[in-house]
Design a protein around this motif. Structure first.
Motif, short mmCIF file in Angstrom:
data_model
loop_
_atom_site.label_atom_id
_atom_site.label_comp_id
_atom_site.label_asym_id
_atom_site.label_seq_id
_atom_site.Cartn_x
_atom_site.Cartn_y
_atom_site.Cartn_z
N GLN A 116 -37.67 -4.11 -13.38
CA GLN A 116 -38.64 -4.72 -12.42
C GLN A 116 -38.28 -6.09 -11.90
O GLN A 116 -37.11 -6.49 -12.65
CB GLN A 116 -39.99 -4.78 -13.04
CG GLN A 116 -39.73 -5.77 -14.58
CD GLN A 116 -41.43 -5.86 -14.87
OE1 GLN A 116 -42.28 -5.44 -14.22
NE2 GLN A 116 -41.57 -6.28 -16.17
N LYS A 122 -38.96 -1.12 -9.98
CA LYS A 122 -37.71 -0.50 -9.45
C LYS A 122 -37.90 1.25 -9.63
O LYS A 122 -37.52 1.87 -8.90
CB LYS A 122 -36.52 -0.94 -9.97
CG LYS A 122 -36.12 -2.52 -9.62
CD LYS A 122 -35.03 -2.75 -10.37
CE LYS A 122 -34.68 -4.25 -10.29
NZ LYS A 122 -33.24 -4.89 -10.87
N ASP A 136 -40.62 3.09 -9.82
CA ASP A 136 -41.78 3.49 -8.73
C ASP A 136 -41.46 3.17 -7.31
O ASP A 136 -42.16 3.61 -6.22
CB ASP A 136 -43.16 3.23 -9.06
CG ASP A 136 -43.33 3.43 -10.39
OD1 ASP A 136 -43.06 4.68 -10.70
OD2 ASP A 136 -44.43 3.02 -10.92
N SER A 137 -40.41 2.31 -6.86
CA SER A 137 -39.91 2.06 -5.47
C SER A 137 -41.19 1.38 -4.90
O SER A 137 -41.55 1.65 -3.73
CB SER A 137 -39.41 2.95 -4.61
OG SER A 137 -38.33 3.51 -5.26
N GLN A 138 -41.98 0.56 -5.61
CA GLN A 138 -43.16 -0.19 -5.11
C GLN A 138 -42.95 -1.46 -5.36
O GLN A 138 -43.00 -2.31 -6.29
CB GLN A 138 -44.45 0.36 -5.65
CG GLN A 138 -45.55 -0.04 -5.15
CD GLN A 138 -46.82 0.79 -5.91
OE1 GLN A 138 -47.28 0.56 -6.97
NE2 GLN A 138 -47.42 1.71 -5.05
N ILE A 183 -39.12 0.71 0.84
CA ILE A 183 -39.80 0.30 -0.36
C ILE A 183 -41.44 0.17 -0.23
O ILE A 183 -41.87 -0.08 1.04
CB ILE A 183 -39.31 -0.91 -1.08
CG1 ILE A 183 -37.97 -0.81 -1.67
CG2 ILE A 183 -40.61 -1.10 -2.20
CD1 ILE A 183 -37.90 0.27 -2.55
N ASP A 184 -42.13 0.95 -0.86
CA ASP A 184 -43.59 1.02 -0.52
C ASP A 184 -44.07 -0.36 -0.67
O ASP A 184 -43.92 -0.95 -1.96
CB ASP A 184 -44.29 2.07 -1.51
CG ASP A 184 -45.80 2.38 -1.15
OD1 ASP A 184 -46.26 1.87 -0.01
OD2 ASP A 184 -46.67 2.33 -2.45
#
Length: 217
Positions: free
Chosen positions: A83, A97, A99-101, A210-211
């Motif tokens: 993160q 990182k 969760d790609s959020q 990225i969300d």
């Protein structure tokens, strides 16, 4: 005669305690005072560390590497393998990182308590402290300290142990224990006082794809 000897021993112990405890209290007060002065006077700080998390329920351990960069008490950038946390004093970014959020929110007090930034500035006000040990390591005096949150303070931890070098007040290791007996240990590999940090350090631009969740609305 035996009773008199026991009374004499007890009297000696009481006398030693009466002399020793005030000296220890004065010593730990000076250590905490000198430590806080060192970190409060630092305009910027860069720390490279290894974080080890040990979970009581499962008996498992996790280890990651990370870096913390700070400017004052509220501005920081914490980067690890999983993160990125960034706070410029007004806006807080949390990039997960795995969760790609990215979560974006207004900076809050709870967000500022990342490892060292709030912790180092308020030791005397928030914790009871005691010296557990003094040892010579590679010719340097190292203090082992125990910090216990005061009753009127909200804390995630039941106790904190810290190993700090005399005079330089560079922290070598910190070990936290939470209410579930989980342990988090930070091994400080490098600590730089007053490094030159770019202002862009305390901003975060989400990577493409990225969300992004903006909680400020």
């Amino acid at each position: 005669m035996k009773l008199s000897k026991n009374i004499l021993r007890l009297a000696i112990l009481v006398l030693v305690a009466a002399l020793f405890l005030p000296l220890q209290a004065a010593k730990i007060d000076k250590i905490i005072k000198d430590m806080q002065k060192k970190y409060r006077n630092a305009k910027t700080l860069r720390i490279e560390f290894v974080e080890k998390s040990r979970f009581s329920l499962t008996g498992t351990e996790n280890q990651i590497n990370g870096q913390l960069q700070m400017e004052g008490k509220e501005r920081f950038r914490l980067e690890s393998e999983d993160q990125v946390l960034v706070n410029d004093g007004q806006t807080f970014w949390r990039f997960n990182k795995l969760d790609s959020q990215v979560l974006i929110d207004h900076a809050k007090k709870d967000d500022q308590e990342v490892m060292l930034n709030d912790f180092l500035y308020n030791l005397k006000d928030r914790y009871y402290s005691q010296i557990l040990d003094e040892a010579k390591v590679s010719g340097k005096k190292i203090y082992s300290l125990k910090l216990t949150p005061k009753e009127d303070q909200q804390s995630y931890f039941t106790s904190i142990k810290m190993w700090v070098e005399d005079n330089t007040w560079a922290i070598q290791r910190i070990e936290y224990v939470d209410y579930n007996d989980n342990e988090t240990e930070y091994i400080i590999e490098k600590m730089d006082f007053n490094p030159v940090l770019q202002q862009s350090t305390f901003k975060f631009t989400p990577p493409e794809g990225i969300d992004v969740v903006d909680l400020r609305m």
